[in-house]
Design a protein around this motif. Structure first.
Motif, PDB file in Angstrom:
ATOM      1  N   PHE A 226      -3.447  -7.141  -0.399  1.00  0.00           N
ATOM      2  CA  PHE A 226      -2.564  -6.091   0.085  1.00  0.00           C
ATOM      3  C   PHE A 226      -1.588  -6.678   1.100  1.00  0.00           C
ATOM      4  O   PHE A 226      -1.984  -7.383   2.029  1.00  0.00           O
ATOM      5  N   VAL A 227      -0.314  -6.404   0.926  1.00  0.00           N
ATOM      6  CA  VAL A 227       0.737  -6.835   1.851  1.00  0.00           C
ATOM      7  C   VAL A 227       1.384  -5.574   2.400  1.00  0.00           C
ATOM      8  O   VAL A 227       2.138  -4.895   1.703  1.00  0.00           O
ATOM      9  N   THR A 228       1.050  -5.202   3.654  1.00  0.00           N
ATOM     10  CA  THR A 228       1.462  -3.890   4.140  1.00  0.00           C
ATOM     11  C   THR A 228       1.455  -3.857   5.654  1.00  0.00           C
ATOM     12  O   THR A 228       0.873  -4.736   6.311  1.00  0.00           O
ATOM     13  N   ALA A 229       2.090  -2.853   6.178  1.00  0.00           N
ATOM     14  CA  ALA A 229       2.068  -2.617   7.620  1.00  0.00           C
ATOM     15  C   ALA A 229       1.131  -1.481   7.963  1.00  0.00           C
ATOM     16  O   ALA A 229       1.039  -1.055   9.108  1.00  0.00           O
ATOM     17  N   GLY A 230       0.385  -0.961   6.998  1.00  0.00           N
ATOM     18  CA  GLY A 230      -0.412   0.241   7.225  1.00  0.00           C
ATOM     19  C   GLY A 230      -1.890   0.053   7.065  1.00  0.00           C
ATOM     20  O   GLY A 230      -2.599   1.005   6.762  1.00  0.00           O
ATOM     21  N   MET A 231      -2.436  -1.163   7.259  1.00  0.00           N
ATOM     22  CA  MET A 231      -3.878  -1.377   7.075  1.00  0.00           C
ATOM     23  C   MET A 231      -4.493  -2.086   8.278  1.00  0.00           C
ATOM     24  O   MET A 231      -5.415  -2.859   8.150  1.00  0.00           O
ATOM     25  N   ASN A 232      -3.949  -1.825   9.495  1.00  0.00           N
ATOM     26  CA  ASN A 232      -4.507  -2.475  10.673  1.00  0.00           C
ATOM     27  C   ASN A 232      -5.670  -1.710  11.275  1.00  0.00           C
ATOM     28  O   ASN A 232      -6.287  -2.158  12.215  1.00  0.00           O
ATOM     29  N   GLU A 233      -5.997  -0.535  10.740  1.00  0.00           N
ATOM     30  CA  GLU A 233      -7.181   0.208  11.161  1.00  0.00           C
ATOM     31  C   GLU A 233      -8.374  -0.205  10.301  1.00  0.00           C
ATOM     32  O   GLU A 233      -8.223  -0.461   9.102  1.00  0.00           O
ATOM     33  N   LYS A 234      -9.571  -0.231  10.909  1.00  0.00           N
ATOM     34  CA  LYS A 234     -10.744  -0.710  10.195  1.00  0.00           C
ATOM     35  C   LYS A 234     -11.047   0.143   8.963  1.00  0.00           C
ATOM     36  O   LYS A 234     -11.390  -0.389   7.903  1.00  0.00           O
ATOM     37  N   ASN A 235     -10.949   1.474   9.079  1.00  0.00           N
ATOM     38  CA  ASN A 235     -11.250   2.327   7.916  1.00  0.00           C
ATOM     39  C   ASN A 235     -10.263   2.095   6.790  1.00  0.00           C
ATOM     40  O   ASN A 235     -10.611   2.173   5.609  1.00  0.00           O
ATOM     41  N   HIS A 236      -9.000   1.775   7.128  1.00  0.00           N
ATOM     42  CA  HIS A 236      -8.023   1.446   6.084  1.00  0.00           C
ATOM     43  C   HIS A 236      -8.400   0.143   5.390  1.00  0.00           C
ATOM     44  O   HIS A 236      -8.270   0.013   4.161  1.00  0.00           O
ATOM     45  N   LEU A 237      -8.865  -0.824   6.181  1.00  0.00           N
ATOM     46  CA  LEU A 237      -9.274  -2.104   5.586  1.00  0.00           C
ATOM     47  C   LEU A 237     -10.430  -1.901   4.622  1.00  0.00           C
ATOM     48  O   LEU A 237     -10.451  -2.451   3.520  1.00  0.00           O
ATOM     49  N   PHE A 238     -11.427  -1.096   5.033  1.00  0.00           N
ATOM     50  CA  PHE A 238     -12.570  -0.850   4.149  1.00  0.00           C
ATOM     51  C   PHE A 238     -12.136  -0.174   2.867  1.00  0.00           C
ATOM     52  O   PHE A 238     -12.639  -0.480   1.779  1.00  0.00           O
ATOM     53  N   LYS A 239     -11.186   0.786   2.953  1.00  0.00           N
ATOM     54  CA  LYS A 239     -10.686   1.418   1.730  1.00  0.00           C
ATOM     55  C   LYS A 239     -10.031   0.389   0.812  1.00  0.00           C
ATOM     56  O   LYS A 239     -10.175   0.454  -0.412  1.00  0.00           O
ATOM     57  N   GLY A 240      -9.307  -0.543   1.427  1.00  0.00           N
ATOM     58  CA  GLY A 240      -8.676  -1.579   0.620  1.00  0.00           C
ATOM     59  C   GLY A 240      -9.686  -2.448  -0.095  1.00  0.00           C
ATOM     60  O   GLY A 240      -9.553  -2.741  -1.281  1.00  0.00           O
TER      61      GLY A 240
ATOM     62  N   VAL B  29       0.825  -1.208   0.000  1.00  0.00           N
ATOM     63  CA  VAL B  29       0.000   0.000   0.000  1.00  0.00           C
ATOM     64  C   VAL B  29       0.858   1.255   0.000  1.00  0.00           C
ATOM     65  O   VAL B  29       0.656   2.179  -0.792  1.00  0.00           O
ATOM     66  N   GLN B  30       1.852   1.320   0.858  1.00  0.00           N
ATOM     67  CA  GLN B  30       2.623   2.548   1.059  1.00  0.00           C
ATOM     68  C   GLN B  30       3.794   2.594   0.085  1.00  0.00           C
ATOM     69  O   GLN B  30       4.874   2.103   0.353  1.00  0.00           O
ATOM     70  N   MET B  31       3.544   3.210  -1.085  1.00  0.00           N
ATOM     71  CA  MET B  31       4.568   3.387  -2.105  1.00  0.00           C
ATOM     72  C   MET B  31       4.552   4.833  -2.569  1.00  0.00           C
ATOM     73  O   MET B  31       3.484   5.472  -2.590  1.00  0.00           O
ATOM     74  N   PRO B  32       5.692   5.363  -2.962  1.00  0.00           N
ATOM     75  CA  PRO B  32       5.733   6.751  -3.466  1.00  0.00           C
ATOM     76  C   PRO B  32       5.077   6.838  -4.846  1.00  0.00           C
ATOM     77  O   PRO B  32       4.843   5.847  -5.509  1.00  0.00           O
ATOM     78  N   ASP B  33       4.788   8.073  -5.276  1.00  0.00           N
ATOM     79  CA  ASP B  33       4.191   8.381  -6.583  1.00  0.00           C
ATOM     80  C   ASP B  33       2.761   7.827  -6.678  1.00  0.00           C
ATOM     81  O   ASP B  33       1.793   8.574  -6.742  1.00  0.00           O
ATOM     82  N   MET B  34       2.591   6.516  -6.686  1.00  0.00           N
ATOM     83  CA  MET B  34       1.258   5.904  -6.765  1.00  0.00           C
ATOM     84  C   MET B  34       1.189   4.806  -5.714  1.00  0.00           C
ATOM     85  O   MET B  34       1.923   3.817  -5.780  1.00  0.00           O
ATOM     86  N   ASN B  35       0.316   4.991  -4.700  1.00  0.00           N
ATOM     87  CA  ASN B  35       0.244   3.983  -3.654  1.00  0.00           C
ATOM     88  C   ASN B  35      -0.571   2.773  -4.100  1.00  0.00           C
ATOM     89  O   ASN B  35      -1.122   2.747  -5.207  1.00  0.00           O
ATOM     90  N   GLY B  36      -0.649   1.785  -3.211  1.00  0.00           N
ATOM     91  CA  GLY B  36      -1.318   0.548  -3.581  1.00  0.00           C
ATOM     92  C   GLY B  36      -2.804   0.709  -3.817  1.00  0.00           C
ATOM     93  O   GLY B  36      -3.379   0.058  -4.693  1.00  0.00           O
ATOM     94  N   LEU B  37      -3.472   1.570  -3.026  1.00  0.00           N
ATOM     95  CA  LEU B  37      -4.911   1.779  -3.227  1.00  0.00           C
ATOM     96  C   LEU B  37      -5.187   2.367  -4.598  1.00  0.00           C
ATOM     97  O   LEU B  37      -6.128   1.958  -5.284  1.00  0.00           O
TER      98      LEU B  37
END
Length: 452
Positions: free
Chosen positions: A86-100, A59-67
């Motif tokens: 998604f393989v990331t350290a930044g989606m442990n919040e529920k709202n992040h999961l829903f966005k994914g 998910v967390q990439m420069p220029d264009m992120n994973g989402l």
């Protein structure tokens, strides 16, 4: 790309993460071809080159992120079906999961990654990909068989035409010898009868090949349909396990609160409900396919409910109808029982629906209505679509073998011929066409409720 390997795309802007993923997947029993991409743009380019079984996307990439990358993949018809984890350290919040999930992901993995969980999830999607490839391979083989049988039939028809010409020439030349002419006629009639028998056998073989090809298309559609409920089951089972593990940890540490317990119970109840719905959906699809497959391959006669039988074939054709943006209004009332051959009736509806998709509807899709009523010992079934329609001067050609307006574009010209043969020959009924250009088509199938 090696055609014998299962391609998996790994996307991460950090080379060490790509190396770690490759190491975790390298010792799997599946024959994988791992493709690495260090940015969202590179992932988009790679996805256009190859039909991947799975995309492992950071998910967390420069220029264009994973989402953003996932959203772009979903907008392209060529890549919209690709499963994304998604393989990331930044989606442990529920709202992040829903966005994914809204971006098109089917699952997620939170770093640090558990190797067993990663391999299990990758194995599920890779096995689905391998099954889909096997179905496509068999479909191509069936299409080749149809083309081969069609060529043989054309050669037999040409030979038969030549035999008839020889007969006419012989009759004109041997008028002076009536006995010899009679003998020649008898010989020629025997040859014509033999050729006709061979032609009929060849036609029967082509019809069976066409039915198998149709069943192959249904298999591919059901496999595609199963991806969603199975993916949901895998995802929710994983999430449920993670939540229970967190709850167990709070119990051990003595930090469990009443509100946390209630929230965890609610999440577990919701996850269980999703698991049950997904399993029921998968079960319904499999049950419908089993009924259709058994009926079409066994030629068995049985008592069945007309609405349930038509509903089964609609379920198995769900993928094709959604891709073509076709809506079906099933108005057949429950309780119309028939003692007949449901496999042949399902083949008729399958051919009618695919004929509407291929010939009647354009890119914008269309609407199909199926109704029926019982008239004493007869059942009248009405099939309508709002497609392009058929000119009146072409009505008599519609049921002829090898007549098609899509020659060379996937049309064999046997679909409506099979419909006519099954309606008259097997079901002992009648089928009529009513249509005009731009006004859709109406097929009225009248068959005995109990096949003689």
């Amino acid at each position: 790309m090696d055609a014998n390997k299962i391609p998996v795309l790994m996307v991460d802007d950090r080379p060490e993460n790509l190396t770690a993923l490759a190491a975790l997947l390298s010792d799997m029993e599946l024959d994988l071809e791992l493709v690495a991409a260090n940015s969202g743009n590179e992932a988009l380019r790679q996805s256009l080159k190859c039909d991947f079984a799975l995309i492992l996307l950071d998910v967390q990439m420069p220029d264009m992120n994973g989402l953003e990358t996932a959203a772009l993949l979903r907008t392209n018809p060529k890549t919209c079906h690709l499963p994304i984890i998604f393989v990331t350290a930044g989606m442990n919040e529920k709202n992040h999961l829903f966005k994914g999930y809204e971006s098109g992901a089917v699952d997620y993995l939170i770093k640090p990654i558990e190797p067993l969980v990663l391999r299990s999830k990758v194995r599920v999607f890779c096995e689905l990909y391998a099954q889909r490839m096997e179905i496509e391979y068999r479909k191509v083989n069936l299409e080749g068989m149809v083309r081969e049988r069609t060529g043989e039939l054309s050669a037999l028809a040409e030979n038969l035409g030549q035999e008839c010409k020889v007969r006419q020439a012989t009759e004109a030349a041997l008028k002076e010898s009536e006995l010899r002419l009679r003998q020649l006629n008898e010989d020629l009639e025997g040859r014509v009868e033999q050729r006709t028998l061979e032609l009929r056998r060849a036609m029967d073989q082509i019809v069976e090949s066409e039915k198998l090809a149709s069943l192959g298309g249904i298999v591919a559609g059901v496999a595609h349909e199963l991806n969603t409920p199975i993916g949901n089951i895998v995802m929710m089972a994983s999430a449920l396990g993670d939540r229970l593990a967190e709850l167990s940890k709070t119990v051990v540490e003595g930090t469990l609160t009443k509100s946390l317990l209630f929230a965890s119970v609610d999440e577990c109840i919701n996850a269980s409900a999703i698991l049950v719905r997904s399993a029921q959906r998968a079960g319904e699809l499999i049950d419908s396919f089993k009924k259709v497959a058994v009926d079409q391959t066994s030629q068995r006669r049985r008592v069945f409910d007309l609405r349930e039988t038509v509903s089964d074939i609609l379920h198995t054709l769900g993928t094709a109808m959604r891709h073509a943006q076709v809506r079906v209004d099933l108005r057949i009332p429950p309780g119309i029982e028939m003692d007949a051959y449901p496999g042949d009736l399902e083949q008729i509806f399958s051919n009618l629906i695919m004929n509407s998709i291929r010939h009647g509807f354009g890119a914008g899709g269309g609407h199909i209505m199926i109704d029926a009523r019982q008239l004493q010992q007869q059942v009248e079934i009405i099939y309508q679509d709002d497609g392009a329609g058929i000119a009146p001067e072409l009505h008599r050609k519609v049921f002829e073998p090898f007549y098609t307006t899509k020659l060379g574009q996937g049309g064999s010209g046997l679909g409506m011929f099979i419909v006519h043969n099954l309606a008259h020959g097997v079901l002992k009924g009648d089928i009529k066409l009513d249509s005009a250009c731009g006004k859709g088509v109406t097929f009225t199938l009248t068959v005995p409720a109990v096949t003689p």
